[in-house]
Design a protein around this motif. Structure first.
Motif: not given
Ligand SMILES: [Zn+2]
Length: 365
Positions: A329, A332, A334, A346, A349
């Motif tokens: 991501c 963030c 992730h 994601c 977020c």
């Protein structure tokens, strides 16, 4: 900043003594290692040049030039330039003379060990274009590649990178289906996006055809028919298909590098190039296309990046390498989950984008 570009020119084989060139390469190799060996049967003029370059060994001539054929044993040579208006630049004892009046390149005593032996080759358009752009060909090298004699010319140009206009040209090399994807970004928006080049299916098909013919040759050989016209034809065909696949990849890399350089210059863009993890890309390509084709595609992508950087430097386009992920991501960090239709999401977020576009968001970060 000094920028360099290089070209290889094939020399006429009948006018070049390959063994002599090999000898010179061996002497150049010794020079590179710091030895100075004077041999009685090679013209002093030539030997002076080889050892005269010792001080440059870490620089342009022996090392950091953009193309990979510049192995250290190529023989460095000084170059004299004679321009259309009659003016001259370069050393008077140069063994390579670029004559822009007659549009020829003259090589003195480096192709054959005979006093006064000169080989003339036509001036490539490439040289004229580089000179028009303000470049100067100050260095040359002679050497063998696949046992064929070549002259390498290195053009040099003093250039300052331009100030970016606010456009960013993002180039993703790790694109799954096409090899290369690029996007033009301005004020945090993707203005245009395209996937381009390297059609793996065509390469795969050429390769499979070649393999089929090689198998046929193998079968005939086992039957003791390897010398039959049939087997020979199949062998020839296999080699032809293989080299066509290779040429296709090479041509594509050249085409795309030029196209994207032009695009960068047109928009005065800052160029961000995917800092590829070559090892994992290699694994990916081999898994998908098999060892031989995978490696071939990889070499095409590597060549593309090299050519691109060389040209961006030459024309003064600012660039940088950055890791552009497609499964991580950009907001963030992730791990992204792939949903139907190649959409990446994601779960941390809520970021959502088509898989091929995700790397562009990493550029805007
Ligand atoms: Zn996220």
């Amino acid at each position: 900043m000094k920028a360099h570009r290089a070209i290889l020119i094939k020399l006429p084989r009948d006018k070049c003594d390959v063994d002599y060139v090999k000898r010179l390469m061996a002497l150049a190799n010794l020079a590179y290692r710091g030895y100075e060996v004077w041999v009685p049967d090679v013209p002093k003029r030539v030997q002076y040049q080889i050892y005269g370059f010792k001080n440059y060994m870490r620089s342009l001539v022996f090392g950091t030039t953009p193309k990979r054929w510049f192995v250290r044993t190529w023989v460095p040579l000084k170059v004299m330039r004679v321009y259309g208006d009659g003016s001259r630049r370069g050393a008077t004892d140069a063994l390579v003379v670029l004559d822009f009046k007659k549009n020829v390149i003259k090589l003195h005593q480096v192709c054959k060990n005979e006093p006064g032996f000169v080989v003339e080759v036509p001036m490539p358009k490439w040289v004229i274009e580089r000179v028009k752009e303000g470049g100067d060909v100050r260095y040359a090298m002679i050497g063998l590649r696949n046992n064929e004699p070549y002259l390498a010319l290195v053009a040099e140009r003093e250039v300052e990178p331009y100030q970016s206009s606010g456009y960013i040209l993002a180039i993703d090399v790790n694109s799954w289906r096409y090899g290369i994807a690029w996007g033009l970004i301005r004020n945090g928006k993707i203005v245009s996006f395209k996937q381009d080049g390297l059609n793996p299916q065509r390469i795969v098909s050429l390769y499979n055809q070649a393999v089929r013919r090689e198998r046929k040759v193998g079968r005939l050989k086992r039957l003791g028919l390897g010398d039959e016209a049939n087997a020979k034809r199949a062998g020839r065909m296999a080699r032809r298909l293989r080299s066509r696949a290779y040429r296709l990849i090479r041509a594509e890399a050249v085409f795309l590098a030029r196209k994207l350089t032009k695009k960068a210059l047109r928009y005065k863009a800052m160029v961000v190039i995917d800092d590829v993890d070559w090892e994992s890309l290699k694994e990916l390509l081999i898994r998908k296309y098999g060892g031989r084709v995978g490696k071939l595609l990889l070499s095409g992508l590597k060549r593309f990046v090299k050519l691109l950087v060389t040209q961006l430097q030459w024309y003064g386009a600012p660039y940088e390498f950055r890791r552009l992920y497609s499964r991580k991501c950009p907001r963030c960090g992730h791990k992204l989950t792939q949903q139907r239709g190649r959409v990446m999401v994601c779960e941390n977020c809520g970021f959502k984008a088509p898989r091929d576009i995700v790397p562009m968001y990493w550029v805007m970060k």
